[in-house]
Structure formats: C-alpha cells, structure tokens
Scaffold this active site. Structure first.
Site, PDB file in Angstrom:
ATOM      1  CD  GLU A 106      38.089 -43.675  34.454  1.00 19.54           C
ATOM      2  OE1 GLU A 106      37.261 -43.943  33.564  1.00 19.54           O
ATOM      3  OE2 GLU A 106      39.086 -44.373  34.705  1.00 19.54           O
ATOM      4  CD  GLN A 124      38.201 -47.990  35.695  1.00 21.78           C
ATOM      5  OE1 GLN A 124      38.476 -47.483  34.614  1.00 21.78           O
ATOM      6  NE2 GLN A 124      38.237 -49.292  35.911  1.00 21.78           N
ATOM      7  CG  ASP A 177      34.898 -40.543  31.595  1.00 21.06           C
ATOM      8  OD1 ASP A 177      35.553 -41.606  31.707  1.00 21.06           O
ATOM      9  OD2 ASP A 177      33.801 -40.357  32.155  1.00 21.06           O
ATOM     10  CG  ASN A 197      59.531 -28.075  30.727  1.00 23.25           C
ATOM     11  OD1 ASN A 197      59.105 -28.836  31.591  1.00 23.25           O
ATOM     12  ND2 ASN A 197      60.819 -27.880  30.515  1.00 23.25           N
ATOM     13  CG  ASP A 226      40.187 -48.567  31.203  1.00 18.44           C
ATOM     14  OD1 ASP A 226      39.896 -47.566  31.893  1.00 18.44           O
ATOM     15  OD2 ASP A 226      39.749 -49.713  31.450  1.00 18.44           O
ATOM     16  CG  PHE A 227      44.041 -43.082  31.930  1.00 12.46           C
ATOM     17  CD1 PHE A 227      45.413 -43.216  31.805  1.00 12.46           C
ATOM     18  CD2 PHE A 227      43.348 -42.406  30.940  1.00 12.46           C
ATOM     19  CE1 PHE A 227      46.087 -42.673  30.708  1.00 12.46           C
ATOM     20  CE2 PHE A 227      44.006 -41.861  29.852  1.00 12.46           C
ATOM     21  CZ  PHE A 227      45.379 -41.997  29.731  1.00 12.46           C
ATOM     22  CD  GLU A 259      39.225 -43.753  30.698  1.00 16.98           C
ATOM     23  OE1 GLU A 259      37.993 -43.764  30.491  1.00 16.98           O
ATOM     24  OE2 GLU A 259      39.787 -44.480  31.547  1.00 16.98           O
ATOM     25  CG  HIS A 265      62.477 -34.538  33.582  1.00 20.49           C
ATOM     26  ND1 HIS A 265      63.355 -33.560  33.183  1.00 20.49           N
ATOM     27  CD2 HIS A 265      63.233 -35.493  34.198  1.00 20.49           C
ATOM     28  CE1 HIS A 265      64.589 -33.912  33.545  1.00 20.49           C
ATOM     29  NE2 HIS A 265      64.544 -35.074  34.154  1.00 20.49           N
TER      30      HIS A 265
HETATM   31 MN    MN Z   1      36.145 -43.930  31.852  1.00 16.25          MN
HETATM   32 MN    MN Z   2      39.318 -45.933  33.157  1.00 20.61          MN
END
Ligand code: MN
Ligand code: MN
Length: 281
Positions: free
Chosen positions: A271, A267, A248, A148, A257-258, A251, A117
C-alpha cells in the site's frame, strides 16, 4: 421396441434443451459472489443506508443512499468473464429497500456528466445477463465525459490487456468528495440534489498471474496499481499512468481499509508503493 425408441428420442430432445440452455451462461465463473469481496470489504458495508452492501453475481458494492451512488465497487476479472456477449445498454434502476432513492436511466439526463460505469460493461461479456448487471444505475457515478471516455477508458482497456496476457485482477473502484466539472461546468449535485458528483474517482488493481488460492499467492512483490483522478472535464491528461499513487493515499482520503484480508505486513508494503511499470502502447 417401439416404446424404447420413442423414449430415446424424447430424452435426447430433453437433453438437447438442457444443453442449449446451459450454453447461454457458458464460461461465466460460478459462485463468484464471495470472491468480489475476497480481498476485503473496504468500508465494512452491511445494512446501513449510506454503506449498504449489495452482492451481485458480477460484482459487489457499497451503496450510499444520501449520495445516490456507490461508495465503492469491487470485482475480480479473469479471462472467463470475457466472452462474446454484446453491450446490453439496458440502464435501469436497481430494486433498493422501499423509500430509498434509487437512480434510474434518466437521472443523469442533461446533467453534463456521463453515466460512468464502475464495473465496466466490457469486463462482463461471458453472458447477456452478466453484462446486463453492469447497467444497473447503482453501478454508475456522474463522471466527466473526457475523464470517462478517454483517461478511464484507457485504464480499463489496459486492465483487460493484462488479463488477455494471462493475468487476473482484483479491482476496487470508488469515489469521494463533492463537486466536479462536467460538460456544463462545475456541479456538486445533479438530479435535484439526489446524486452527488464526486470530486475524485479512484481505482485499485491487484494484478497476479491467473490461478487459484489467490490469498496465498499475493505477497510483497505483487503488482498493485492505484490511480486517483479529479473528476474534471478539462486539463485531464489522457495518460492514466501519470495519476498513479499509493493505496495509503486513497485510504487516507476515504478512511477505508483496502486489501484488509491480506496480512498487515503485506498491506504495509503493497500500500505504500507507487506502481512504476513503464506503460507502452
Ligand atoms: Mn494502509
Ligand atoms: Mn489496507
């Protein structure tokens, strides 16, 4: 008078039916669809078949038709999502656009990998229907059994413990790369090549005290936990906190881009930090 009494009884009965119907969903947050991408849509998913946005009441995700798995799944966890419903275990295909590969309950059979899941069953127990949504196969990735059932299960449990202690969490879980070690060794694909076995599986958690107006409350001091673990069935340490990293780094690995709804200045700080809270059991 006779007629009035009859009507009162009749309306009481209708009222009882309406109420008893309501209680089946009692406690599940409403209008939650938009909140599952509240902190952003990491891959700008929309209608593309390898980056296809699906918004369910319980979670949002980007489905990747060529990989047969989600790119990422995102959801908000508050105590209202956790209730008394049991695990429905009704693994099943989701209705995707015609001609697209859609994994079903048998697609992982004898592969040596679990149907892992993304949004966990135990995060969605406020109603049977809500729990059942987590068993759509588009919410699964081929996950090494130990990864898991041990490391990842401990991390999920840790998140629910944080919520029981008065927090809420924004989650993003995803994966990248091809090739993992399952019960029968290394595989790049299962289901006759239709489903990619991810090389690595990650999770990002934004933790804040349960409350409202979350975008206004998240700042440079908000706790962010990012974990990234190779999809292998051996040499995996059960202690998920040994795999903490920065957003980062994830990413960079994914190109996404979170947390894009947060101000860039926030951010940049959140990040680049590795969570260092001492984990105790
Ligand atoms: Mn970033
Ligand atoms: Mn971001």
């Amino acid at each position: 008078m006779y007629k009035l009494r009859y009507l009162i009884i009749l309306f009481s009965f209708i009222g009882f039916l309406a109420c008893s119907n309501d209680t089946s969903e009692l406690g599940c947050p409403e209008g939650a669809e938009s909140s599952h991408t509240y902190l952003g849509n990491p891959s700008n998913a929309s209608g593309d078949e390898d980056n296809y946005l699906i918004q369910l009441p319980s979670f949002a995700l980007s489905y990747n038709e060529s990989r047969g798995i989600p790119n990422w799944v995102s959801w908000n966890l508050t105590s209202q999502w956790m209730g008394e419903s049991f695990r429905q275990d009704d693994f099943r295909a989701y209705d995707l656009p015609s001609g697209w590969f859609s994994p079903d309950e048998d697609s992982y059979r004898n592969s040596g990998f679990n149907r892992g899941h993304n949004c966990p069953s135990a995060d969605r127990t406020c109603s049977d229907n809500t729990n059942s949504e987590t068993f759509y196969m588009i919410n699964m990735v081929p996950q090494s059994p130990d990864h898991n059932q041990e490391t990842w299960a401990n991390l999920e449990q840790y998140g629910r413990d944080l919520v029981r202690r008065g927090n809420e969490i924004y989650y993003i879980m995803g994966n990248y790369g091809v090739g993992g070690f399952g019960f029968f060794g290394y595989k790049k694909y299962i289901a006759d090549g239709k489903i990619a076995v991810p090389e690595s599986i990650y999770k990002i958690m934004v933790v804040l005290p349960q409350g409202e107006n979350d975008l206004n409350r998240i700042d440079e001091n908000t706790r962010v936990i990012a974990v990234n673990i190779q999809n292998t069935n051996f040499a995996t340490d059960d202690n998920w906190w040994h795999y903490r990293t920065t957003v980062d780094e994830i990413e960079e690995k994914t190109g996404y881009d979170f947390l894009s709804q947060l101000p860039t200045s926030v951010q940049d700080i959140l990040e680049s930090k590795v969570d260092n809270v001492n984990i105790e059991f």
